[in-house]
Design a protein around this motif. Structure first.
Motif, mmCIF file in Angstrom:
data_model
loop_
_atom_site.group_PDB
_atom_site.id
_atom_site.type_symbol
_atom_site.label_atom_id
_atom_site.label_comp_id
_atom_site.label_asym_id
_atom_site.label_seq_id
_atom_site.Cartn_x
_atom_site.Cartn_y
_atom_site.Cartn_z
ATOM 1 N N VAL A 40 -1.077 8.837 -3.229
ATOM 2 C CA VAL A 40 -1.122 7.597 -2.444
ATOM 3 C C VAL A 40 -1.627 8.014 -1.067
ATOM 4 O O VAL A 40 -0.889 8.621 -0.294
ATOM 5 C CB VAL A 40 0.257 6.907 -2.358
ATOM 6 N N ARG A 41 -2.909 7.723 -0.827
ATOM 7 C CA ARG A 41 -3.620 8.196 0.340
ATOM 8 C C ARG A 41 -3.470 9.707 0.516
ATOM 9 O O ARG A 41 -3.826 10.449 -0.361
ATOM 10 C CB ARG A 41 -3.259 7.414 1.590
ATOM 11 N N GLU A 42 -2.899 10.170 1.584
ATOM 12 C CA GLU A 42 -2.828 11.614 1.862
ATOM 13 C C GLU A 42 -1.621 12.300 1.231
ATOM 14 O O GLU A 42 -1.507 13.519 1.286
ATOM 15 C CB GLU A 42 -2.803 11.847 3.381
ATOM 16 N N ASP A 43 -0.700 11.541 0.665
ATOM 17 C CA ASP A 43 0.533 12.102 0.109
ATOM 18 C C ASP A 43 0.508 12.113 -1.413
ATOM 19 O O ASP A 43 -0.236 11.366 -2.041
ATOM 20 C CB ASP A 43 1.745 11.263 0.559
ATOM 21 N N PHE A 44 1.369 12.941 -1.972
ATOM 22 C CA PHE A 44 1.604 12.946 -3.412
ATOM 23 C C PHE A 44 3.066 12.600 -3.640
ATOM 24 O O PHE A 44 3.955 13.296 -3.155
ATOM 25 C CB PHE A 44 1.260 14.309 -4.025
ATOM 26 N N PRO A 72 -1.833 3.379 -5.551
ATOM 27 C CA PRO A 72 -2.826 4.434 -5.370
ATOM 28 C C PRO A 72 -4.175 3.906 -4.901
ATOM 29 O O PRO A 72 -5.062 4.672 -4.567
ATOM 30 C CB PRO A 72 -2.945 5.032 -6.782
ATOM 31 N N TRP A 73 -4.334 2.597 -4.890
ATOM 32 C CA TRP A 73 -5.622 2.005 -4.549
ATOM 33 C C TRP A 73 -5.807 1.985 -3.045
ATOM 34 O O TRP A 73 -4.881 1.754 -2.281
ATOM 35 C CB TRP A 73 -5.720 0.575 -5.073
ATOM 36 N N GLU A 74 -7.039 2.182 -2.651
ATOM 37 C CA GLU A 74 -7.370 2.054 -1.232
ATOM 38 C C GLU A 74 -7.349 0.581 -0.862
ATOM 39 O O GLU A 74 -7.209 -0.279 -1.711
ATOM 40 C CB GLU A 74 -8.741 2.679 -0.968
ATOM 41 N N HIS A 75 -7.526 0.325 0.377
ATOM 42 C CA HIS A 75 -7.457 -1.051 0.877
ATOM 43 C C HIS A 75 -8.481 -1.941 0.168
ATOM 44 O O HIS A 75 -9.656 -1.634 0.117
ATOM 45 C CB HIS A 75 -7.658 -1.059 2.391
ATOM 46 N N PHE A 76 -7.987 -3.039 -0.371
ATOM 47 C CA PHE A 76 -8.778 -3.951 -1.192
ATOM 48 C C PHE A 76 -8.992 -5.294 -0.504
ATOM 49 O O PHE A 76 -8.901 -6.322 -1.134
ATOM 50 C CB PHE A 76 -8.056 -4.203 -2.517
ATOM 51 N N GLU A 77 -9.281 -5.297 0.779
ATOM 52 C CA GLU A 77 -9.436 -6.571 1.464
ATOM 53 C C GLU A 77 -10.814 -7.193 1.304
ATOM 54 O O GLU A 77 -11.031 -8.323 1.709
ATOM 55 C CB GLU A 77 -9.117 -6.429 2.954
ATOM 56 N N SER A 113 7.658 5.456 -8.094
ATOM 57 C CA SER A 113 8.183 6.389 -7.110
ATOM 58 C C SER A 113 9.692 6.178 -6.991
ATOM 59 O O SER A 113 10.152 5.036 -6.953
ATOM 60 C CB SER A 113 7.505 6.140 -5.766
ATOM 61 N N PRO A 114 10.475 7.237 -6.916
ATOM 62 C CA PRO A 114 11.916 7.078 -6.767
ATOM 63 C C PRO A 114 12.298 6.260 -5.538
ATOM 64 O O PRO A 114 13.337 5.595 -5.525
ATOM 65 C CB PRO A 114 12.438 8.515 -6.642
ATOM 66 N N TYR A 146 0.788 -1.229 0.000
ATOM 67 C CA TYR A 146 0.000 0.000 0.000
ATOM 68 C C TYR A 146 0.826 1.287 0.000
ATOM 69 O O TYR A 146 0.327 2.334 -0.381
ATOM 70 C CB TYR A 146 -0.986 0.015 1.160
ATOM 71 N N ASP A 147 2.092 1.226 0.413
ATOM 72 C CA ASP A 147 2.919 2.431 0.367
ATOM 73 C C ASP A 147 3.164 2.910 -1.056
ATOM 74 O O ASP A 147 3.499 4.068 -1.273
ATOM 75 C CB ASP A 147 4.275 2.187 1.040
ATOM 76 N N TRP A 148 3.002 2.005 -2.029
ATOM 77 C CA TRP A 148 3.342 2.341 -3.417
ATOM 78 C C TRP A 148 2.141 2.326 -4.357
ATOM 79 O O TRP A 148 2.280 2.683 -5.523
ATOM 80 C CB TRP A 148 4.402 1.364 -3.941
#
Length: 177
Positions: free
Chosen positions: A158-162, A37-42, A131-132, A33-35
């Motif tokens: 990615v969640r709250e960050d760009f 763009p999708w929200e949690h897919f559980e 992402s670098p 999930y850190d990489w």
């Protein structure tokens, strides 16, 4: 599509795989999930909508999604999140469970997809964006001969960050079939 990429298999990932994909994210999502763009897919409801959007894209010839199975267990996927036939371009992305890494599976899956894009579809350009900070993801285009064309700053939510996104590209005449 069904393609052997020893020791795994690449197959179309369809809406009827929703529960299998949800189970994959329940097992491996926190590592990815850190990489992504999708929200949690559980839940299978969340994954079904995602898979349906790719089925529509497959029908429209604008997107493709493939699962990666190892010993009949879904361990990841590879996708064309966008295909632009008029421009002759496609973007490739991947996700893989930690336990399946280090076996060359992603490299072989991406090679297969590039072969398909340049061979069967006759596209002229394939892009890889990452992402670098995602070092394993950066290694794939480097390994396969893509050219780093630049970095787009703060464009990938990615969640709250760009995140920044590196753009790597490979042209058809640069690819080894």
């Amino acid at each position: 599509m069904r393609h052997r990429i020893d020791p795994a298999e690449l197959r179309d990932l369809e809406p009827w795989h929703a529960e299998e994909l949800a189970a994959f994210f329940r097992r491996s999502g926190t590592d990815l999930y850190d990489w992504l763009p999708w929200e949690h897919f559980e839940s299978s409801e969340a994954t079904k909508g995602f898979l349906e959007s790719f089925s529509r894209g497959r029908a429209d010839d604008t997107r493709r999604l493939f699962g990666i199975w190892l010993d009949d267990v879904l361990v990841g996927g590879t996708l064309f999140p966008s295909i632009n036939l008029r421009a002759g371009t496609a973007e490739i992305g991947v996700f893989l469970a930690r336990e399946a890494r280090g076996q060359g599976i992603v490299t072989r899956a991406v090679e297969s997809m590039v072969d398909w894009a340049f061979g069967e579809r006759r596209l002229r350009r394939v892009e890889w964006r990452c992402s670098p900070g995602n070092v394993p993801s950066r290694a794939i285009p480097q390994r396969l001969g893509f050219t780093h064309e630049g970095t787009l700053r703060q464009v990938f939510p990615v969640r709250e960050d760009f995140h920044d996104l590196e753009v790597w590209a490979l042209l058809r005449d640069e690819w080894r079939s």
